[in-house]
Design an enzyme around this catalytic site. Structure first.
Site, mmCIF file in Angstrom:
data_model
loop_
_atom_site.group_PDB
_atom_site.id
_atom_site.type_symbol
_atom_site.label_atom_id
_atom_site.label_comp_id
_atom_site.label_asym_id
_atom_site.label_seq_id
_atom_site.Cartn_x
_atom_site.Cartn_y
_atom_site.Cartn_z
ATOM 1 N N ALA A 283 -17.593 24.262 32.759
ATOM 2 C CA ALA A 283 -16.864 24.808 33.895
ATOM 3 C C ALA A 283 -15.373 24.507 33.829
ATOM 4 O O ALA A 283 -14.938 23.510 33.251
ATOM 5 C CB ALA A 283 -17.440 24.244 35.193
ATOM 6 N N GLY B 284 -21.701 23.330 31.121
ATOM 7 C CA GLY B 284 -22.224 24.663 31.408
ATOM 8 C C GLY B 284 -22.476 25.484 30.165
ATOM 9 O O GLY B 284 -23.346 26.358 30.151
ATOM 10 N N GLU C 168 -25.841 24.589 29.139
ATOM 11 C CA GLU C 168 -26.801 25.229 30.037
ATOM 12 C C GLU C 168 -26.994 26.706 29.690
ATOM 13 O O GLU C 168 -28.109 27.228 29.746
ATOM 14 C CB GLU C 168 -26.336 25.064 31.486
ATOM 15 C CG GLU C 168 -26.398 23.616 31.955
ATOM 16 C CD GLU C 168 -25.989 23.433 33.398
ATOM 17 O OE1 GLU C 168 -26.871 23.143 34.221
ATOM 18 O OE2 GLU C 168 -24.789 23.592 33.701
ATOM 19 N N GLU D 230 -21.667 15.867 32.386
ATOM 20 C CA GLU D 230 -21.286 15.979 33.798
ATOM 21 C C GLU D 230 -21.315 14.649 34.554
ATOM 22 O O GLU D 230 -20.575 14.467 35.529
ATOM 23 C CB GLU D 230 -22.205 16.988 34.516
ATOM 24 C CG GLU D 230 -21.919 18.433 34.201
ATOM 25 C CD GLU D 230 -22.677 18.954 32.989
ATOM 26 O OE1 GLU D 230 -22.789 20.174 32.845
ATOM 27 O OE2 GLU D 230 -23.151 18.111 32.181
#
Length: 260
Positions: A67, A112, A115, A135
């Protein structure tokens, strides 16, 4: 055929779509990229000229490093509604697509980006890359599927360790523990992913879609729970023209000619 949005570039050839996250140098996951991913993958699902999708990042430095932290102030009053909801819809959309999606990952795959990769069906990674979900170092956890997808692939104990510590691992280790399917030389991930994509694109398409659906729906359930759903999937696949063609070709010792 080629087309592009602001942050995604799409090239379609021989039933394989190569989707490139074009946000150099790190292909950061922004609010705009989440929206474009939803739109683009929906369009590819509806496109009859696409059977398999390869997802890559621009350049060789990073597939995606997660992100854009600089966007956090503008979503801080409603992180779920303004960011995570759409991010989850975009990433879930990759897994729930009825067509196979292969990740071609050059360089680093973090947060991310990891992910996104875990939502793909198959993962190629360059030998120089690192992968992980750091994170925890921001006081949070991977909120777009990382909690459950990582445990699926590498087991609960390994997932706990990676998520608790935020450590990143090499492509070689990721392959050893099942997070990555193939490790290839730097600069070759798209080439190798497209090779596999073309093999899959030549297979009977309805059967491929049922395999993806069946694996996704059945793997977490018990043998008893899977008994009837598995039979229904088989009933569907045995009614396809490609199944009749494949059986007839085998019996008559000729190459099958599956539908395009």
């Amino acid at each position: 055929m080629e087309y592009r949005n602001e942050l995604l570039k799409v090239k379609i050839e021989d039933y394989v779509a190569v989707v490139m996250i074009d946000h150099p140098p790190l292909n950061i996951l922004t609010l705009s990229l989440s929206a474009e991913m939803q739109e683009t993958f929906h369009r590819l699902e509806e496109d009859t000229e696409v059977r398999v999708i390869v997802l890559r990042g621009s350049g060789e430095k990073a597939f995606c490093v997660g992100a854009d932290i600089k966007e956090f102030p503008q979503v801080w009053d409603d992180v779920i509604g303004k960011k995570l909801r759409n991010e989850n819809l975009a990433i879930d959309g990759i897994e729930l697509l009825d067509k196979p999606v292969i990740a071609a990952m050059e360089g680093n795959v973090l947060g991310g980006g990891c992910e996104i990769a875990m939502a793909c069906d198959i993962r190629f990674m360059s030998e120089t890359g690192k992968i992980g979900c750091p994170e925890i170092n921001l006081g949070v956890f991977p909120g777009s599927g990382g909690l459950y997808r990582m445990a699926r692939y590498i087991g609960i104990a390994r997932a706990y360790e990676m998520l608790y510590t935020g450590k990143t691992i090499s492509a070689q280790e990721a392959c050893q523990i099942g997070l990555v399917n193939h490790v290839v030389p730097a600069g070759k991930t798209e080439e190798e992913a497209v090779k596999l994509a073309r093999v899959i694109a030549d297979k009977p398409f309805e059967a491929i879609k049922l395999i993806k659906k069946g694996v996704r729906q059945l793997w977490q359930k018990t043998t008893e729970e899977n008994f009837y759903p598995n039979l229904e999937l088989s009933r569907t696949v045995f009614q396809t023209p490609d199944c009749a063609e494949g059986v007839d070709a085998f019996i008559n010792k000729r190459p099958p000619h599956f539908q395009k």
